[in-house]
Write a protein that holds these residues in place. Structure first.
Motif, PDB file in Angstrom:
ATOM      1  N   GLY A  94       3.549 -22.359 -12.250  1.00  9.53           N
ATOM      2  CA  GLY A  94       4.753 -23.144 -12.519  1.00  9.53           C
ATOM      3  C   GLY A  94       6.030 -22.356 -12.325  1.00  9.53           C
ATOM      4  N   LEU A  95       5.969 -21.347 -11.485  1.00  7.09           N
ATOM      5  CA  LEU A  95       7.153 -20.530 -11.196  1.00  7.09           C
ATOM      6  C   LEU A  95       7.820 -21.031  -9.929  1.00  7.09           C
ATOM      7  N   ASN A  96       9.113 -21.047  -9.921  1.00  4.68           N
ATOM      8  CA  ASN A  96       9.881 -21.496  -8.767  1.00  4.68           C
ATOM      9  C   ASN A  96      10.139 -20.304  -7.861  1.00  4.68           C
ATOM     10  N   GLU A  97       9.569 -20.349  -6.655  1.00  7.81           N
ATOM     11  CA  GLU A  97       9.682 -19.198  -5.746  1.00  7.81           C
ATOM     12  C   GLU A  97      11.123 -18.878  -5.370  1.00  7.81           C
ATOM     13  N   SER A  98      12.024 -19.845  -5.470  1.00  6.75           N
ATOM     14  CA  SER A  98      13.420 -19.554  -5.118  1.00  6.75           C
ATOM     15  C   SER A  98      14.156 -18.883  -6.285  1.00  6.75           C
ATOM     16  N   ARG A  99      13.582 -18.958  -7.496  1.00  6.63           N
ATOM     17  CA  ARG A  99      14.232 -18.344  -8.662  1.00  6.63           C
ATOM     18  C   ARG A  99      13.522 -17.096  -9.156  1.00  6.63           C
ATOM     19  N   GLN A 100      12.233 -16.988  -8.881  1.00  2.32           N
ATOM     20  CA  GLN A 100      11.465 -15.822  -9.327  1.00  2.32           C
ATOM     21  C   GLN A 100      11.603 -14.708  -8.294  1.00  2.32           C
ATOM     22  N   SER A 101      12.157 -13.598  -8.705  1.00  8.43           N
ATOM     23  CA  SER A 101      12.281 -12.449  -7.815  1.00  8.43           C
ATOM     24  C   SER A 101      10.889 -11.891  -7.522  1.00  8.43           C
ATOM     25  N   CYS A 102      10.590 -11.721  -6.237  1.00 12.97           N
ATOM     26  CA  CYS A 102       9.274 -11.229  -5.805  1.00 12.97           C
ATOM     27  C   CYS A 102       9.443 -10.209  -4.698  1.00 12.97           C
ATOM     28  N   ARG A 103       8.414  -9.383  -4.558  1.00  9.79           N
ATOM     29  CA  ARG A 103       8.357  -8.496  -3.406  1.00  9.79           C
ATOM     30  C   ARG A 103       6.895  -8.189  -3.110  1.00  9.79           C
ATOM     31  N   PHE A 104       6.665  -7.677  -1.907  1.00  6.27           N
ATOM     32  CA  PHE A 104       5.328  -7.292  -1.472  1.00  6.27           C
ATOM     33  C   PHE A 104       5.310  -5.785  -1.264  1.00  6.27           C
ATOM     34  N   ASP A 105       4.434  -5.127  -2.001  1.00  2.05           N
ATOM     35  CA  ASP A 105       4.279  -3.681  -1.879  1.00  2.05           C
ATOM     36  C   ASP A 105       2.919  -3.379  -1.264  1.00  2.05           C
ATOM     37  N   LEU A 106       2.828  -2.219  -0.674  1.00  2.00           N
ATOM     38  CA  LEU A 106       1.578  -1.732  -0.107  1.00  2.00           C
ATOM     39  C   LEU A 106       1.271  -0.386  -0.730  1.00  2.00           C
ATOM     40  N   VAL A 107       0.040  -0.235  -1.183  1.00  2.00           N
ATOM     41  CA  VAL A 107      -0.427   1.078  -1.627  1.00  2.00           C
ATOM     42  C   VAL A 107      -1.483   1.496  -0.614  1.00  2.00           C
ATOM     43  N   ALA A 108      -1.128   2.504   0.168  1.00  2.00           N
ATOM     44  CA  ALA A 108      -1.996   3.003   1.231  1.00  2.00           C
ATOM     45  C   ALA A 108      -2.684   4.270   0.747  1.00  2.00           C
ATOM     46  N   CYS A 109      -3.980   4.181   0.601  1.00  2.00           N
ATOM     47  CA  CYS A 109      -4.786   5.325   0.178  1.00  2.00           C
ATOM     48  C   CYS A 109      -5.461   5.900   1.415  1.00  2.00           C
ATOM     49  N   GLU A 110      -5.190   7.158   1.666  1.00  2.00           N
ATOM     50  CA  GLU A 110      -5.792   7.836   2.819  1.00  2.00           C
ATOM     51  C   GLU A 110      -6.389   9.138   2.330  1.00  2.00           C
ATOM     52  N   GLY A 111      -7.718   9.192   2.364  1.00  2.00           N
ATOM     53  CA  GLY A 111      -8.388  10.346   1.768  1.00  2.00           C
ATOM     54  C   GLY A 111      -8.076  10.362   0.294  1.00  2.00           C
ATOM     55  N   THR A 112      -7.490  11.442  -0.192  1.00  2.00           N
ATOM     56  CA  THR A 112      -7.114  11.529  -1.604  1.00  2.00           C
ATOM     57  C   THR A 112      -5.629  11.242  -1.831  1.00  2.00           C
ATOM     58  N   ASP A 113      -4.873  10.997  -0.767  1.00  2.00           N
ATOM     59  CA  ASP A 113      -3.439  10.735  -0.869  1.00  2.00           C
ATOM     60  C   ASP A 113      -3.163   9.265  -1.161  1.00  2.00           C
ATOM     61  N   ILE A 114      -2.107   9.019  -1.925  1.00  2.00           N
ATOM     62  CA  ILE A 114      -1.638   7.659  -2.191  1.00  2.00           C
ATOM     63  C   ILE A 114      -0.190   7.565  -1.732  1.00  2.00           C
ATOM     64  N   ASN A 115       0.091   6.570  -0.913  1.00  2.00           N
ATOM     65  CA  ASN A 115       1.445   6.328  -0.426  1.00  2.00           C
ATOM     66  C   ASN A 115       1.846   4.916  -0.858  1.00  2.00           C
ATOM     67  N   TRP A 116       2.861   4.833  -1.701  1.00  2.00           N
ATOM     68  CA  TRP A 116       3.352   3.546  -2.215  1.00  2.00           C
ATOM     69  C   TRP A 116       4.559   3.133  -1.385  1.00  2.00           C
ATOM     70  N   ILE A 117       4.455   1.970  -0.762  1.00  2.00           N
ATOM     71  CA  ILE A 117       5.551   1.449   0.043  1.00  2.00           C
ATOM     72  C   ILE A 117       6.055   0.171  -0.618  1.00  2.00           C
ATOM     73  N   ALA A 118       7.173   0.284  -1.324  1.00  2.00           N
ATOM     74  CA  ALA A 118       7.792  -0.884  -1.968  1.00  2.00           C
ATOM     75  C   ALA A 118       8.486  -1.714  -0.890  1.00  2.00           C
ATOM     76  N   ASN A 119       8.478  -3.033  -1.066  1.00  2.00           N
ATOM     77  CA  ASN A 119       9.089  -3.938  -0.074  1.00  2.00           C
ATOM     78  C   ASN A 119       8.510  -3.685   1.317  1.00  2.00           C
ATOM     79  N   ALA A 120       7.204  -3.578   1.390  1.00  2.00           N
ATOM     80  CA  ALA A 120       6.537  -3.223   2.647  1.00  2.00           C
ATOM     81  C   ALA A 120       6.730  -4.273   3.738  1.00  2.00           C
ATOM     82  N   PHE A 121       6.807  -5.549   3.329  1.00  2.00           N
ATOM     83  CA  PHE A 121       7.010  -6.622   4.319  1.00  2.00           C
ATOM     84  C   PHE A 121       7.591  -7.842   3.626  1.00  2.00           C
TER      85      PHE A 121
END
Length: 121
Positions: A94-121
């Motif tokens: 019941g959330l209004n997408e035009s009023r609820q602030s949202c973003r898409f993040d990516l957490v890329a795990c490569e081997g033992t490394d973690i790379n957090w990309i906020a606002n990835a797309f």
């Protein structure tokens, strides 16, 4: 057999990396809203909150970067499925997408490394 999946299965490995990503993001001030939201349009690995913003998180793991790495594995088609699943989530709550602030993040795990990309797309 852990979590109902055979030990070492891709699904079990995926869950391990999702838990790793979750702990990483919790340590950076985000709070967990939901894990593995599923609808007919797709799945969102993690839904987190950062202040007033809902954060839809895709977690990707690759052993190496030989074939472009984890971040490169999120195709435009995958991004579109994630957007549609996020819209379904917002509507189901019941959330209004035009009023609820949202973003898409990516957490890329490569081997033992973690790379957090906020606002990835």
């Amino acid at each position: 057999m852990a979590n109902g999946f055979p030990a070492g299965s891709k699904r079990e490995q995926g869950q391990q990396h999702e838990r790793r990503a979750e702990q990483f993001l919790l340590g950076r001030g985000l709070s967990l809203v939901e894990r593995n939201y599923q609808c007919k349009l797709g799945e969102i690995d993690l839904i987190m909150r950062s202040d007033d913003t809902l954060v839809f998180v895709e977690v990707r793991y690759r052993k190496t970067t030989h074939f472009g790495g984890a971040a490169a594995s999120v195709s435009p088609a995958k991004q579109q499925r994630l957007r549609r699943a996020a819209l379904s989530y917002l509507q189901s709550k019941g959330l209004n997408e035009s009023r609820q602030s949202c973003r898409f993040d990516l957490v890329a795990c490569e081997g033992t490394d973690i790379n957090w990309i906020a606002n990835a797309f």
